[in-house]
Each structure stands twice: as C-alpha cells, then as structure tokens.
Design an enzyme around this catalytic site. Structure first.
Site, PDB file in Angstrom:
ATOM      1  N   LYS A  96      -1.966 -35.714 -47.328  1.00 28.04           N
ATOM      2  CA  LYS A  96      -2.118 -35.769 -48.898  1.00 28.04           C
ATOM      3  C   LYS A  96      -2.746 -34.537 -49.525  1.00 28.04           C
ATOM      4  O   LYS A  96      -2.477 -34.237 -50.686  1.00 28.04           O
ATOM      5  CB  LYS A  96      -2.574 -37.002 -49.262  1.00 28.04           C
ATOM      6  CG  LYS A  96      -4.046 -37.283 -48.822  1.00 28.04           C
ATOM      7  CD  LYS A  96      -5.140 -36.914 -49.861  1.00 28.04           C
ATOM      8  CE  LYS A  96      -6.364 -36.868 -49.498  1.00 28.04           C
ATOM      9  NZ  LYS A  96      -7.400 -36.625 -50.155  1.00 28.04           N
ATOM     10  N   LYS A 134     -10.673 -35.540 -43.641  1.00 25.43           N
ATOM     11  CA  LYS A 134      -9.160 -35.707 -43.719  1.00 25.43           C
ATOM     12  C   LYS A 134      -8.673 -34.086 -43.546  1.00 25.43           C
ATOM     13  O   LYS A 134      -9.161 -33.344 -44.161  1.00 25.43           O
ATOM     14  CB  LYS A 134      -8.722 -35.971 -45.142  1.00 25.43           C
ATOM     15  CG  LYS A 134      -9.056 -37.455 -45.370  1.00 25.43           C
ATOM     16  CD  LYS A 134      -8.825 -37.947 -46.731  1.00 25.43           C
ATOM     17  CE  LYS A 134      -9.663 -39.234 -47.185  1.00 25.43           C
ATOM     18  NZ  LYS A 134      -9.357 -39.751 -48.556  1.00 25.43           N
ATOM     19  N   ASP A 145      -3.895 -43.060 -51.361  1.00 24.35           N
ATOM     20  CA  ASP A 145      -4.589 -41.598 -51.378  1.00 24.35           C
ATOM     21  C   ASP A 145      -3.914 -40.595 -52.187  1.00 24.35           C
ATOM     22  O   ASP A 145      -4.606 -39.811 -53.094  1.00 24.35           O
ATOM     23  CB  ASP A 145      -4.951 -41.022 -49.937  1.00 24.35           C
ATOM     24  CG  ASP A 145      -6.215 -40.385 -50.185  1.00 24.35           C
ATOM     25  OD1 ASP A 145      -6.811 -39.954 -51.039  1.00 24.35           O
ATOM     26  OD2 ASP A 145      -6.835 -39.653 -49.065  1.00 24.35           O
ATOM     27  N   SER A 165     -10.571 -34.307 -57.688  1.00 19.54           N
ATOM     28  CA  SER A 165     -10.090 -33.781 -56.338  1.00 19.54           C
ATOM     29  C   SER A 165     -10.094 -32.167 -56.291  1.00 19.54           C
ATOM     30  O   SER A 165      -9.622 -31.609 -57.212  1.00 19.54           O
ATOM     31  CB  SER A 165      -8.483 -34.082 -56.154  1.00 19.54           C
ATOM     32  OG  SER A 165      -8.184 -33.358 -54.991  1.00 19.54           O
ATOM     33  N   ARG A 166     -10.868 -31.753 -55.315  1.00 18.46           N
ATOM     34  CA  ARG A 166     -10.777 -30.243 -54.910  1.00 18.46           C
ATOM     35  C   ARG A 166      -9.724 -29.606 -54.643  1.00 18.46           C
ATOM     36  O   ARG A 166      -9.485 -28.548 -55.319  1.00 18.46           O
ATOM     37  CB  ARG A 166     -11.734 -29.985 -53.712  1.00 18.46           C
ATOM     38  CG  ARG A 166     -13.303 -30.544 -53.860  1.00 18.46           C
ATOM     39  CD  ARG A 166     -14.001 -30.490 -52.587  1.00 18.46           C
ATOM     40  NE  ARG A 166     -14.611 -31.810 -52.169  1.00 18.46           N
ATOM     41  CZ  ARG A 166     -14.959 -32.259 -51.110  1.00 18.46           C
ATOM     42  NH1 ARG A 166     -14.867 -31.681 -50.181  1.00 18.46           N
ATOM     43  NH2 ARG A 166     -15.664 -33.312 -51.078  1.00 18.46           N
ATOM     44  N   GLU A 187      -9.818 -29.021 -48.229  1.00 21.81           N
ATOM     45  CA  GLU A 187      -9.142 -28.992 -47.031  1.00 21.81           C
ATOM     46  C   GLU A 187      -7.893 -28.683 -46.992  1.00 21.81           C
ATOM     47  O   GLU A 187      -7.270 -28.344 -46.082  1.00 21.81           O
ATOM     48  CB  GLU A 187      -9.416 -30.625 -46.654  1.00 21.81           C
ATOM     49  CG  GLU A 187     -10.844 -31.109 -45.865  1.00 21.81           C
ATOM     50  CD  GLU A 187     -11.151 -30.318 -44.635  1.00 21.81           C
ATOM     51  OE1 GLU A 187     -10.283 -29.826 -44.183  1.00 21.81           O
ATOM     52  OE2 GLU A 187     -12.202 -30.611 -44.251  1.00 21.81           O
ATOM     53  N   ARG A 240     -29.217 -29.046 -43.137  1.00 25.14           N
ATOM     54  CA  ARG A 240     -30.427 -28.143 -43.836  1.00 25.14           C
ATOM     55  C   ARG A 240     -31.608 -28.935 -43.829  1.00 25.14           C
ATOM     56  O   ARG A 240     -31.683 -30.078 -44.660  1.00 25.14           O
ATOM     57  CB  ARG A 240     -29.910 -27.311 -45.078  1.00 25.14           C
ATOM     58  CG  ARG A 240     -28.998 -26.217 -44.738  1.00 25.14           C
ATOM     59  CD  ARG A 240     -28.339 -25.465 -46.032  1.00 25.14           C
ATOM     60  NE  ARG A 240     -28.014 -26.495 -47.021  1.00 25.14           N
ATOM     61  CZ  ARG A 240     -28.646 -26.931 -47.902  1.00 25.14           C
ATOM     62  NH1 ARG A 240     -29.571 -26.181 -48.415  1.00 25.14           N
ATOM     63  NH2 ARG A 240     -27.718 -27.772 -48.916  1.00 25.14           N
ATOM     64  N   GLY A 247      -8.465 -43.281 -47.119  1.00 28.05           N
ATOM     65  CA  GLY A 247      -8.267 -44.018 -48.217  1.00 28.05           C
ATOM     66  C   GLY A 247      -8.360 -43.191 -49.650  1.00 28.05           C
ATOM     67  O   GLY A 247      -8.956 -41.961 -49.515  1.00 28.05           O
TER      68      GLY A 247
END
Lengths: 528, 341
Positions: free
Chosen positions: B194, B111, B247, B257-258, B284, B38, B139
């Site tokens: 992971k 990832k 990781d 971490s989402r 993800e 954007r 990683g």
C-alpha cells in the site's frame, strides 16, 4: 524391544487410546460401533483375511451387545477392541529376535543377504560375492547421528522411492552401529517372500492399511508414541507412501511428524532422564528405481492421487528384484544415502552434542517453546503449527540433500527437448503420441547437458542440492553413456536408447519419473 | 518508588507508531516499556512524557517507561512488539535474537520489505531469532489519530492462535479494535504494497487530478496488490480487509501519510534524492517499490502502477510521463487477472 518394555507399552497404548475415546459421554459408544462397522466392511472385502476365529467371535459378540450396553460396559468393550489391535501391532514383534538383532548384528545382515539367496542371487552376480551394501554410499551427518543416538531418541525420516528404502536404511543404521529401529511396515512387506524375514529384523511392526477404523489408527500412533518415549529409535517415511511422480516429497504427513513433539513434551512432563527426540531427514538416491514403472503409471492414472497400497508391483516379484539388484552390480550403480542435519521437534538444527541452534547458529533452549507461565503445557493449535514448521524444515533438507544423478539429469533434459519438439501437446499427449518416431540429436543433448551441469554445479556450491560426485567429474558424453546404460537396460522398455547419433525413447513416462527428481526440485522451479 | 509490576510488553522502536502503540497499552493498564535508540530521547520521554521528535502533540502516560538497553528489557518479557523501519529491522531483531526464547511472542508492525532481499519482516524474525510465535499487526493506523483517541482498527495475523489472542487481549477495551487472521504473508505484503500506491496517490494529488483519478488508482492498485499477494502465497482476500483496502483508503487519502507527502513532492518535480535528503522520517514506499518491483518481475507479474512508481523513483520518469505511460496501456476485462486460473 526389551521384553520388559513390551508389556508396559501395551498397557500404555491401551490406556491412552481408551482414554482418548472415553470423553464426551457417547464417544466410547460411537468408537465401538464405528470400529465394528469398519471391521465388518473390511472382512467383507477380504473374505480370506488372516483374522483369527477368536477375533471374529469377539466382533460378533460386541455387535450383539454393544447397542444395549451401559456406558461403563461400552468403555470396557472399547478396551477389548483396543487391546486386540494393540496386541496385533506389538505381537508381530519378536523379543528374542530383536535381542539377537541388537546384540549380534552380523547374523541379521546375513539374514538380509540370505533372503535373496533362495534365488542364488549372490552366486549369480558377475564377479561373485557382490553385496547390496557395497552399492550403498553414505554421506552427510553420520557422526552427529551416531553421537546423538546415545543421548536422545531419533526419528529417521527418509524420502521414499522404493520398498528397498527400508532395507537400505536398516543396512545404513547397522553400519553406523545403531540398534535396530522400530518401523511400521505394511502387511504386504511382511508377506513378501524376499523381505519378510528382514522386516522383523529391522524392528518392524505390522501396519494393516486395510484396517480403516479410527481407533486402529490411534493404536498405531499410540504404539509409535509410547515406544518413542521409551527411547526406541524409529523409522518413518514422512511422505506416507512411495513417491509416485518420482519427485522428492514436499508435502509431509503431519500426524507422523507430530508424534516427535508429543513424545518430547510427554517426556518433559514425566521428568524422564533422556527426554529429547530428534528428527533426522534422510534422502535415498537411486539411478534406477525398482518400481519406477508401476509408480509413474499410478501417478499418471490417478493424476497424483496415489493408491495408498500397491500390492502387485515389481517388489512382490522376486525375479524382478533379482534382476534389479543384479543391475545395480553390473552397472556399479551406487545408491547415495544422505543423513541430513538432525532437527529438534521445532525444526531447529541440532549439533552432535544435542544443542539446538537458531538460524544464526546461536544456542536455543528448546524447552521454552513448550512453556506457558513456566510450565510445560500442551496447546494443540500451537503444537500443530510447530509441527508444520518442522515439516517445512524436513522438506527443505530433502531438497538440499537430493543427490542428482545421471539418469535424473538426462531424463529431465530429454523430456524438455521432446516438449520443445511438441509445444502444442499437453503432458499426457507428449507422453503417448509420436513416441516411436521422434528422436533427439545427440549434439543438442550434449549442449543442453553442459549448460545444465554448469548450473547444477553452481546450485551445488550454493548448498541448494547435491551432485553425484561422479557426475561432477564427467563431461556430457560420459554422463550420457552412464545414464543410457541404466535407462536402457533394466526397464521393460528403454526409457532412452541411442541409435547412431540420435536418442530415442520407448517410454517417456519413465523420463518423466526420473526427470521429476530434478525438474520438480525447488531450486529449478522457483522464480529467478 | 514502589516495586514495578513485571513488564508485559516491550515496544521496540520510538517512532510515531511505536510510541503511539506503547502509549495506548500503558493507558490500558498494561505494564509497557518503550525501547528507543538514543538515551537523550529516552530521558526526554521519561521526564517530559512526550516524544518531541516523532509525536509532539500527544501527552504520554506517566506509567510508560522509555528504555535503551534492548537485550536487558527483551529478556523474558512475554510479548515484544517491533515497530522499527525496515532498513533497521534486521539489525534490531538480530540483537533481540540474542535473548529471545521460544516461549515469547514477537509481533511486528513494520510495513515494508527488506530492500536487499525483498524478504518480509516475519521472515527476518525467523532468520534472526529462534522465535516461532510470530505475528504481524497491520492496518490503517495513522499514529496521530490513534494518539488523539479516535477509533481505529487493525489486523493481527499469525499462524499461532495464541499470538492472535494475546494481541487482541492487549488492546481489549481500548478504541483500537484488533481483528484476527492467519494470513501472515497477505498481511505483510498488503502493508508493504500500500505504500507504493500511497506514493502514487500523492502524485495524483500533487498533479491535482481529483477524486475520480484517485479512485481509479486505488482500485487498480488493490487489484495489483491482490495479484502480488496471491503470487507470493498469501490470500488475496486479505487485501479486502483492514491491512489492505483499509490501509489503502487511509493512507492514500491522508496528508498525514509520509508516502503520500513524498508523492506530492515527486509530482512537483523534485527528485527522490532531493526529497530523501531533507526528510526526518522514512517513507517506506520508496524502498518497498524497488523490492516489490523486483519480486513482481521475478513472478512474471505485470503490475503497471508499480512499474510507473518505480519509473518515477528510480528511472528518472517525470510524473507526466508516468501518467501518459499508464494511460496508454491496453485495457482488459476488469477482474480477469484476479480470477482463479
């Protein structure tokens, strides 16, 4: 080869190989001593080899003098050895014969057919006058191949099932109007009573596989490389040897394929006007393979570790070749040769006008793969990896362009059914135990074949493999008839024969051999 | 302004990790551009030197220039580093493919697997560009920590030594230690896999099950990862490295971490659809679980944790159900599935 090129190639080969072995300081000495050692072992193994007294005398002299020679002298000795090898490789090449073959090809073709005529082959054929080349059907990218042959150097890399492959490739290229290709053929082929003459006409040069010296192998490679750079189309079998298992090759020789990239890079660096080298994957597809019995026996004996040289197979027996070729005619058994899409040395497909394309069909500037800071630069690791990618592309083309024939499909199906009858037996027992007693119900075979044909048609439409056009039109009954006519007639013991409404096998190894063409195909092996 | 040096790196993707890597490179004196989608975002970065949306706490080096014309800036740049979510990866690299040449190095740090096909990102790069010199950077790299200058490490895997050396060279002297390797398949699958385990770890934390349970999950998850990598033709040893074990530890233990956060909310009884509806950033692991599960099934692999997470996300299982199902599974020798057959 053009006579003026012959000398230049020789000089080049000697130069390249000598240079490669002149650094570090002791490399030349080691190369001389190793070569003498390997050659002595070879001469001990083959007491009656065709080596000249001059060569033996040279070895004797070098053996005496090498250990105490100065480094300069050792380099000179290396040159002598290399020179000898290079002359032998190139020397088998007759310039006048090649020139004749290039300008007046029909005589060359006649030579092929006449090589079979001592046996009165042609007259003995039913209907008379049938010719091997009538049984050869060509498909695929023939137009692109013809167009590219005039603007680049081509390296033809076919699948390898039989010694007849090089003959058929020679015929096919003649039909396309291409000049003879250079082809490194084993000495056994030159000495073969049927094909020796033909070998020299396709542009074959001698490869002596009993010579194990690294320097000799380098000479072969340099010879192929130098001629490639001078624009001579070449023929290599990238599997290295005839497929023992009957499966289409998936692991290819990187050394051979890598020569294409080296030649292209050298051409660019030298600023040659026609630098491009393209690789043309081809598949040769037979209903019957001349040497099937020997090949599969070798495969099973060595569990895949094939003897590199088989000198005593069906091909060396004129009567067998005659019988085989006669079968091709009586059965009207077409051999399909598929020319795959030409590839650049990085594995990208190439159009008839020489444009490389990426997977999306966009044009690719292939020169850029070799650039570093704007210059064409060699990088061994990078280039080796490019060649791996090229090999992967060739292997994929082999899979795509495999033509499934009736014998492959029926053999695969029948062996599968025998396996189901004997779930507890491993492969080796399956092939050997109960062969005389067990049989298959023909109706079950039909049912399986119908299902297999439907699946194969889907794979064919999806471009994963090819189907013999006749097969696509047939029902299971006709398919079985055609396959049995082949499997039951040529080999010593019928791979499959019919008695009433049951099928028997007298040689399950052959079922494995022909079935592997299909059973080992990637489209059938991979997970859903 | 004086004439700029020729750019050395184009980072494609203005998310948290892309921005972090770009900042790190620019700080190290590499002429770096950051492509963002954007124009407002690019303007804001160039004006305020902060990526307010994705990396608000980090001040970006003034030398880092954000751009929006992908094709123009990708042309001829020696190294392109793609860090976009897997859902947009194919479209983005297809555009790159219009201008990329065989001399350029293309590395990605995304990832996950493509949802529709289950393919790895390097496979998409091969399909959509003519590039050969492709690598994957993977990683334990939580963007905020790297942004704060804490030491971290990753694996750069490529079939091409040149790619490994170039990427190592880029980060040389920074606090980001990049180790080299050849196993592209393993590195990519570790990075994807992971995220599935991270989701499960979030569930474990959400249920308040404690450290033993977490360790059990990670270890068995690592075992499933190694089996999956081996089945796909990668090297199971890669799973023991930064891209795998490293990781896993970072992602599964961290509230940053989402995927982990996603798992926590699943444990609280929220549905996938509900969580996805109000998330700014992409987890993800959600897509990857579907792709991994499909491929594992095709290989005939039995991967219970993947199955359970798939159940939670797509089959309406509750966290309690998933846990009970896992606990009821038969127990075999610990390393049996990993031993060479």
């Amino acid at each position: 080869m053009r006579p003026q090129d012959r000398e230049a190639v020789l000089v080049d080969v000697v130069q390249r190989v000598s240079e490669r072995w002149s650094r570090p300081a002791h490399a030349a000495e080691h190369a001389v001593l190793d070569t003498l050692y390997e050659e002595r072992r070879r001469l001990e193994r083959q007491a009656n080899s065709a080596d000249t007294p001059e060569r033996r005398a040279l070895y004797e002299r070098l053996r005496r003098e090498a250990p105490k020679a100065s480094p300069e002298l050792q380099r000179e000795m290396l040159r002598e050895l290399v020179q000898g090898f290079a002359a032998e490789v190139a020397g088998s090449f007759s310039a006048p014969v090649y020139a004749l073959a290039t300008r007046v090809l029909p005589p060359a073709l006649n030579v092929l057919l006449n090589t079979l005529s001592p046996l009165r082959l042609l007259e003995s054929l039913p209907g008379g006058g049938g010719r091997l080349d009538e049984q050869l059907e060509m498909e695929g990218e023939t137009d692109a191949v013809k167009a590219l042959a005039g603007r680049a150097t081509l390296m033809f890399v076919p699948t390898h099932a039989s010694h007849l492959d090089s003959v058929l490739m020679g015929l096919a290229l003649y039909r396309l109007g291409l000049p003879p290709v250079l082809y490194g053929a084993g000495l056994n082929l030159f000495e073969n009573p049927l094909i020796g003459v033909f070998m020299r006409h396709v542009g074959a040069y001698r490869v002596d596989r009993t010579k194990k010296a690294a320097v000799y192998k380098d000479v072969l490679k340099a010879y192929a490389g130098c001629t490639l750079e001078r624009g001579y189309h070449q023929l290599f079998f990238p599997g290295g040897t005839r497929s023992r298992s009957g499966a289409v090759e998936r692991h290819l020789k990187m050394g051979l394929l890598g020569m294409a990239l080296d030649a292209y890079a050298n051409n660019l660096r030298a600023g040659r006007p026609r630098p491009d080298v393209f690789v043309v994957p081809c598949t040769l597809n037979y209903q019957l393979v001349l040497e099937a019995e020997t090949l599969i026996e070798d495969f099973l004996k060595e569990a895949g570790k094939s003897r590199y040289i088989i000198v005593d197979d069906e091909f060396s027996k004129p009567r067998r070749v005659l019988e085989f070729v006669r079968r091709l005619f009586t059965l009207d058994s077409r051999v399909h040769l598929v020319f795959g899409r030409p590839l650049d040395v990085f594995g990208n497909p190439v159009d008839a006008d020489g444009t490389s394309r990426d997977a999306r069909g966009r044009p690719v500037d292939r020169r850029r793969y070799l650039l570093a800071r704007g210059e064409v630069v060699a990088d061994r690791q990078r280039d080796a990896e490019y060649t791996v990618e090229l090999a992967e592309a060739v292997a994929r083309a082999f899979q795509r362009d495999t033509v499934v024939k009736a014998t492959h499909l029926l053999s695969h199906t029948a062996l599968g059914l025998f396996r189901e009858l004997n779930p507890e037996r491993d492969l080796y027992r399956l092939l050997r135990v109960g062969v005389d007693e067990e049989s298959l119900d023909l109706r079950t075979v039909y049912t399986r074949l119908d299902a297999a044909l439907a699946r194969l048609s889907d794979l064919c439409v999806a471009g994963r493999l090819r189907l013999d056009p006749r097969l696509a039109r047939q029902d299971a009954g006709a398919l079985v008839g055609q396959a049995l006519a082949h499997l039951g007639s040529y080999h010593r013991a019928p791979a499959l024969f019919r008695r009433g409404d049951r099928l028997f096998s007298a040689d399950r190894s052959l079922l494995l051999f022909y079935g592997n063409r299909l059973g080992e195909h990637e489209a059938l092996r991979e997970v859903a | 302004m004086t004439r700029k040096k020729r750019p050395e790196v184009l980072v494609v993707g203005g998310g948290a990790f892309g921005t972090t890597l770009a900042a790190l490179l620019a700080e190290g004196g590499k002429t770096t551009r950051l492509w963002v989608r954007r124009p407002e975002q690019a303007e804001a970065i160039n004006r305020d030197h902060v990526n307010a949306r994705y990396l608000p706490d980090v001040t970006l080096p003034p030398a880092l220039e954000a751009v929006t014309d992908l094709k123009r800036h990708a042309e001829g740049v020696p190294l392109v580093l793609v860090v976009v979510p897997t859902a947009w990866f194919r479209d983005t690299v297809r555009e790159l493919g219009e201008v990329i040449g065989g001399d350029q190095v293309v590395v990605h740090a995304s990832k996950g697997l493509e949802l529709a096909t289950g393919r790895r990102m390097s496979e998409l790069l091969r399909e959509e560009t003519c590039a050969r010199k492709i690598g994957v950077l993977s990683g334990p790299n939580l963007a905020r920590e790297i942004g704060a200058g804490h030491p971290a490490g990753a694996l750069i895997a490529s079939r091409y030594d040149e790619v490994v050396e170039r990427v190592q060279g880029l980060f040389l002297g920074s606090r980001f230690r990049v180790y080299g390797g050849r196993d592209v398949v393993g590195a990519e699958l570790c990075g994807a896999f992971k995220n599935v385990i991270a989701l499960a770890a979030g569930v474990v934390d959400g249920l308040g099950l404690g450290d033993n349970t977490k360790a059990l999950l990670l270890t068995r998850g690592l075992s499933e990862m190694a089996r999956f990598v081996a089945a796909e033709g990668g090297d199971p040893l890669t799973c023991g490295g930064l891209a795998g074990m490293g990781d896993l530890v970072a992602t599964c233990g961290s509230a940053l971490s989402r995927n982990h956060r996603f798992g926590v909310r699943l444990a609280a009884g929220e549905t996938r659809e509900a969580i996805e509806a109000d998330a700014i950033q992409v987890a993800e692991g959600v897509r990857t679980t579907a792709a991994v599960h499909r491929r594992a099934t095709a290989h005939g692999l039995d991967l219970p944790i993947v199955r359970a997470v798939h159940g939670l996300l797509y089959d309406g299982w509750s966290a309690g159900q998933a846990l009970e199902w896992l606990m009821a599974r038969p127990i075999g020798p610990e390393m049996a599935a990993l031993r060479v057959r």
